[in-house]
Write an enzyme that holds these catalytic residues in place. Structure first.
Site, PDB file in Angstrom:
ATOM      1  N   LYS A 179       0.842  -1.202   0.000  1.00 35.21           N
ATOM      2  CA  LYS A 179       0.000   0.000   0.000  1.00 35.21           C
ATOM      3  C   LYS A 179       0.881   1.257   0.000  1.00 35.21           C
ATOM      4  CE  LYS A 179      -3.670   2.639   0.324  1.00 35.21           C
ATOM      5  NZ  LYS A 179      -4.693   2.797   1.344  1.00 35.21           N
ATOM      6  N   LYS A 247      -1.422  11.785   5.522  1.00 33.74           N
ATOM      7  CA  LYS A 247      -1.205  10.817   6.611  1.00 33.74           C
ATOM      8  C   LYS A 247      -0.477   9.581   6.073  1.00 33.74           C
ATOM      9  CE  LYS A 247      -4.006   7.644   7.465  1.00 33.74           C
ATOM     10  NZ  LYS A 247      -4.090   6.179   7.161  1.00 33.74           N
TER      11      LYS A 247
END
Lengths: 298, 298
Positions: A179, A247
């Site tokens: 990811k 983030k």
């Protein structure tokens, strides 16, 4: 295995978790739900889910518990905290509770959580997704999973209810690592789309002339395909927000630092996303990065 | 219009020009060729082209003259210099010689050349290409053209012999401007592929696990598709060389400076390509950028 023989719980009913829960219900899984705020629990209870009063109660009622939360500390609190999932393990419906954390969090944190889960006799997968809320609603998420292969195989029917491309990536943490690669790539491609649009704009070339030419060859990207024209028109409705991408890049850069590697392009995109958030535009789509590139040439 | 009714000339018989010339011959155009060195002229003469002794002689024998040269100064010399194309205009087969410069050069230089050509009664298109030597051989180049629409229409049969996607981009210089956008995009996507491969490598994730996941979603890029696995394996046979991409980015950055715009990501890729060239690796594929990203984390 018939779907009604696996009890599923889901914790975290936001823009992603709620549509994922709906797809689990649709697939026939008995479903228990919990969320910090009450409204989304009640919405799903009205659609056939069982409402729990805590993460612990979700675990007690489930064979498989999914977490879909904003960041690492949220997942740690829900798994390890008081009234959390691991507190509920001894009361669990069946032994060997399988925890599937589908949040995007730090690979280091996820490895720690895998170890904690194992020490309490639980199995765990890190299984972050890409595809955004559109993919969550359509049940077409890409899911990249890390953990034991046998646990991945056992999770297949549950994951298949939410995603289309479901990939086993390797040992604990591997889902988060892949990811991270995905978020690096999307970030830098956004920079590329921004600079090429910026150049075209100032040079007086219309986006609808430039975009098809680039998409016809080696310059082709999915970001340009899905967002190029909207970026040129300054349409920044999310999609995936600048805050969340920022983030994710913070996690990427922390992990890169631990590995001793430099990611200068990723760092520069992260700094630009910081500026967007500081400006109060963190809720715009991450493609609003284009406005920062424009600002640099104002 | 039958192809044998348009006499074509081509100047610049390198990795691109030679296969383009072959495709013009195949399409049935009477073809006159010239190049600074003699060997490629003779090779094409053996295949049916007429060998000229200068750019001027090419112009005298042709309705359409194509130039395919490394950089702006080369095109200026061939068009404006002694024994050049514009010297040959008065002797040209028919009035209104159409010059098609398919080199990648500065938009500012190309605009000057358009004006010079017009002042001598010639028509001109800037028509740079993408697709590399593979596309040149297959006749599948993408061609992006700037100039008068009527001249673009007149050039269609000639361009169609060399390319597949042929786009009219606007007034003089527009072809070069769109090509610049293309080179910006490819440069920055190469940086993205490099950083995501770098991250995966150090994190212990195999490229053949990571690449298909990224290619299945928003992170998808044509550069990863065509070069990702080869980059991971350090296979840098060109393709498109680092030196040529560096030259193109120099043009992009000069043009951006004239327009008063900042392209920080493009600039950083250009600096990395400079390092490759300084190291003596300018003849490697531009995807060898990956080795510079690796070096930064060595």
């Amino acid at each position: 295995m018939k779907h009604d023989s696996i009890s599923v719980g889901i914790i975290g009913l936001g823009r992603m978790g709620t549509p994922m829960a709906r797809n689990l219900l649709k697939a026939g899984f008995p479903l228990t739900v919990w969320n910090r705020s009450r409204a989304p629990i009640e919405a799903l209870a009205a659609e056939g889910a069982r409402a729990a009063g805590s993460a612990r109660q979700v675990a007690a009622a489930s064979d498989v518990v999914i977490t879909m939360l904003p960041d690492g500390p949220d997942v740690e609190a829900v798994l390890l905290g008081p009234d959390g999932v691991l507190d509920g393990v001894r009361e669990a419906a069946r032994p060997g509770l399988l925890i599937i954390d589908m949040s995007t969090i730090s690979p280091a944190v996820t490895r720690r959580l895998h170890a904690e889960a194992a020490s309490r006799g639980c199995r765990m997968l890190d299984a972050p997704v890409s595809g955004g809320d559109v993919g969550a609603q359509a049940g077409t998420l890409s899911i990249m999973a890390g953990g034991a292969r046998a646990d991945f195989d056992a999770a297949q029917p549950v994951l298949a209810a939410m995603g289309r491309t479901i990939t086993y990536c390797g040992p604990p943490g591997s889902g988060q690592l892949v990811k991270a690669c995905n978020q690096i790539m999307v970030a830098i491609v956004l920079a590329g789309v921004s600079e090429s649009l910026m150049f075209a704009q100032r040079a007086g070339v219309a986006p609808d002339v430039m975009i098809p030419v680039l998409q016809g060859g080696l310059a082709r990207t999915q970001v340009m395909e899905l967002r190029g024209a909207r970026m040129a028109a300054h349409e920044f409705t999310p999609g995936f927000t600048a805050s969340l991408h920022r983030k994710d890049l913070r996690i990427v850069l922390e992990t890169a630092r631990e590995m001793g590697i430099a990611l200068p392009f990723t760092r520069q995109v992260a700094e630009m996303l910081n500026r967007l958030v500081e400006r109060g535009q963190g809720d715009l789509d991450n493609s609003a990065l284009f406005t920062i590139v424009e600002e640099m040439s104002a």
